[in-house]
Scaffold this active site. Structure first.
Site, short mmCIF file in Angstrom:
data_model
loop_
_atom_site.label_atom_id
_atom_site.label_comp_id
_atom_site.label_asym_id
_atom_site.label_seq_id
_atom_site.Cartn_x
_atom_site.Cartn_y
_atom_site.Cartn_z
N ASP A 280 0.73 4.96 -6.71
CA ASP A 280 0.49 4.95 -5.25
C ASP A 280 -1.28 4.08 -4.92
OD1 ASP A 280 1.46 7.29 -6.30
OD2 ASP A 280 0.79 8.65 -4.69
N ASP B 92 -7.86 7.68 -2.47
CA ASP B 92 -7.11 7.40 -1.16
C ASP B 92 -7.60 6.85 -0.03
OD1 ASP B 92 -4.62 8.03 -2.00
OD2 ASP B 92 -4.98 10.39 -2.12
N1 GLY Z 1 -0.06 9.33 -2.26
C1 GLY Z 1 0.67 10.59 -2.25
C2 GLY Z 1 1.95 10.87 -2.07
O1 GLY Z 1 2.50 9.65 -1.93
O2 GLY Z 1 2.47 11.56 -1.82
#
Ligand code: GLY
Length: 401
Positions: A182, A117
């Protein structure tokens, strides 16, 4: 003037006037929402400043208090990013000052290598800070963050690993190299790093990741699995699952939004028409889905079992609206995407989703969900819903129509 020329002229004028009218109503809409945002987030900023601390807001705890987070939280880039969008929208110095403080408070994330992330975290904070200030020291942070993220690239599979599998609930899933949809959102950091450094390694990793994801993450109807697990040596797909959706075979709403946004960015950066086509196909999946409500704010999963008695996810809607404003500039379906994005924004700005002034712990939007299967963040405000709502307002303001 011949009759046919007069007819063309009249139709032309009507077209221009309609476009101007739409522009005008978008301008009124943006201004009204920014006025609200300035006051709501302004109150939050005042409350934070009274504490004398640098606080980074994420959501609301179950006991009703505001949840402030440390820099390692995956959402730590959004509240700084909100400050930058507010600065860009208003030119008011107070947002910039706190934006700098918050952004620099998460600077060590440039060295984070234990999850993917870092793209969100550094892109939304330092990425915006660099774009708006041109501060050269931020360039180094962005490039270092891309280097850290690139340590997660697995050349045998052509993919950047999302999560480590050694701790917590992840260790129980039997994954070797889980990649979540994601992760498409982290690629922008690679593109930015190549632009800044001239090192094409980052660009190449982004393209490989996008291509591998395009091959393995999408079903025939262009919905996506949440998690695809890879053998890092052979690149074979080991499993296709969910973590935050209803089931392995369902379409988790925010995942569809991340995919749409991610492939729109990939098209912007590469001009590869396959990415544009995929983004259009994802949009088609979303908007043709029989379970998408009329207000275009999706249920948390398109296949949630008790629709219509299921929670909505405003964050998925905000991400989708922002992506559509950008996609409309590249696609032949411009008018359709603008209409959908406007409709989503209208719904989000309605009293159903937008907080009353002074309420909602001073977040902008209500009714998002973090992860229903984990029982986490159920029907709450989320910093990323607000971030993409503000970004969508910016994109709406800048529309070239
Ligand atoms: N990337 C984590 C979410 O969208 O919850």
């Amino acid at each position: 003037m011949r009759l046919i020329e007069k007819v063309i002229l009249v139709f032309g004028m009507v077209g221009i006037l309609t476009a101007c009218g739409q522009d005008k109503s978008r301008e009124v809409f943006v201004n009204e929402n920014l006025e609200f945002a300035s006051s709501q987030i302004g109150l939050h900023l005042e409350a934070i400043q009274k504490t004398g601390k640098i606080l980074n807001a994420r959501t609301i705890h179950e006991d009703g208090s505001t949840r402030y987070i440390g820099m390692h939280d995956w959402t730590s880039g959004f509240f700084p990013g909100i400050m930058w969008y507010m600065y860009e929208h208003t030119n008011d110095r107070k947002w910039k000052d706190y934006g700098i403080q918050l952004t620099e408070s998460i600077s060590d994330i440039q060295y984070l290598t234990w999850h993917h992330d870092v793209g969100f975290m550094i892109g939304c904070s330092f990425g915006n800070a660099y774009r708006l200030t041109g501060n050269k020291t931020y360039e180094k942070v962005i490039v270092q963050a891309a280097k850290s993220l690139s340590t997660r690239f697995k050349p045998g599979a052509g993919i950047t690993q999302s999560w480590n599998t050694t701790n917590g609930w992840m260790s129980k899933r039997g994954w070797e190299c889980p990649v979540i949809i994601d992760n498409m959102m982290n690629l922008e950091l690679f593109f930015d790093a190549t632009r800044i450094s001239g090192d094409s390694t980052f660009y190449d990793i982004a393209v490989q990741h996008a291509n591998t994801t395009m091959k393995n993450h999408f079903r025939e109807d262009f919905s996506s699995w949440h998690v695809v697990d890879y053998d890092t040596i052979t690149g074979a797909v080991r499993q296709k699952n969910t973590a935050q959706g209803y089931s392995d075979e369902s379409a988790w709403a925010r995942g569809q939004a991340w995919g749409l946004y991610g492939y729109t960015v990939c098209y912007r950066e590469t001009k590869n028409p396959e990415y544009l086509e995929l983004a259009e196909n994802i949009a088609n999946f979303i908007f043709m889905h029989p379970n998408l409500p009329e207000d275009l704010i999706p249920y948390w999963d398109y296949n949630a079992p008790n629709i219509p008695n299921e929670l909505r996810d405003a964050s998925a809607a905000a991400i989708t609206a922002s992506a559509l404003y950008e996609l409309s500039a590249y696609s032949d379906k411009k008018e359709e995407y603008l209409e959908k994005a406007d409709k989503i924004m209208e719904s989000l700005a309605s009293p159903v989703y937008r907080a009353k002034p002074g309420e909602n712990n001073l977040f902008l939007l209500k009714h998002s969900v973090g992860s229903i299967p984990h029982g986490a963040e159920i029907d709450v405000p989320l910093n990323y819903a607000d971030y993409y709502f503000l970004e969508a307002l910016k994109r709406m303001k800048e529309l070239d129509i």
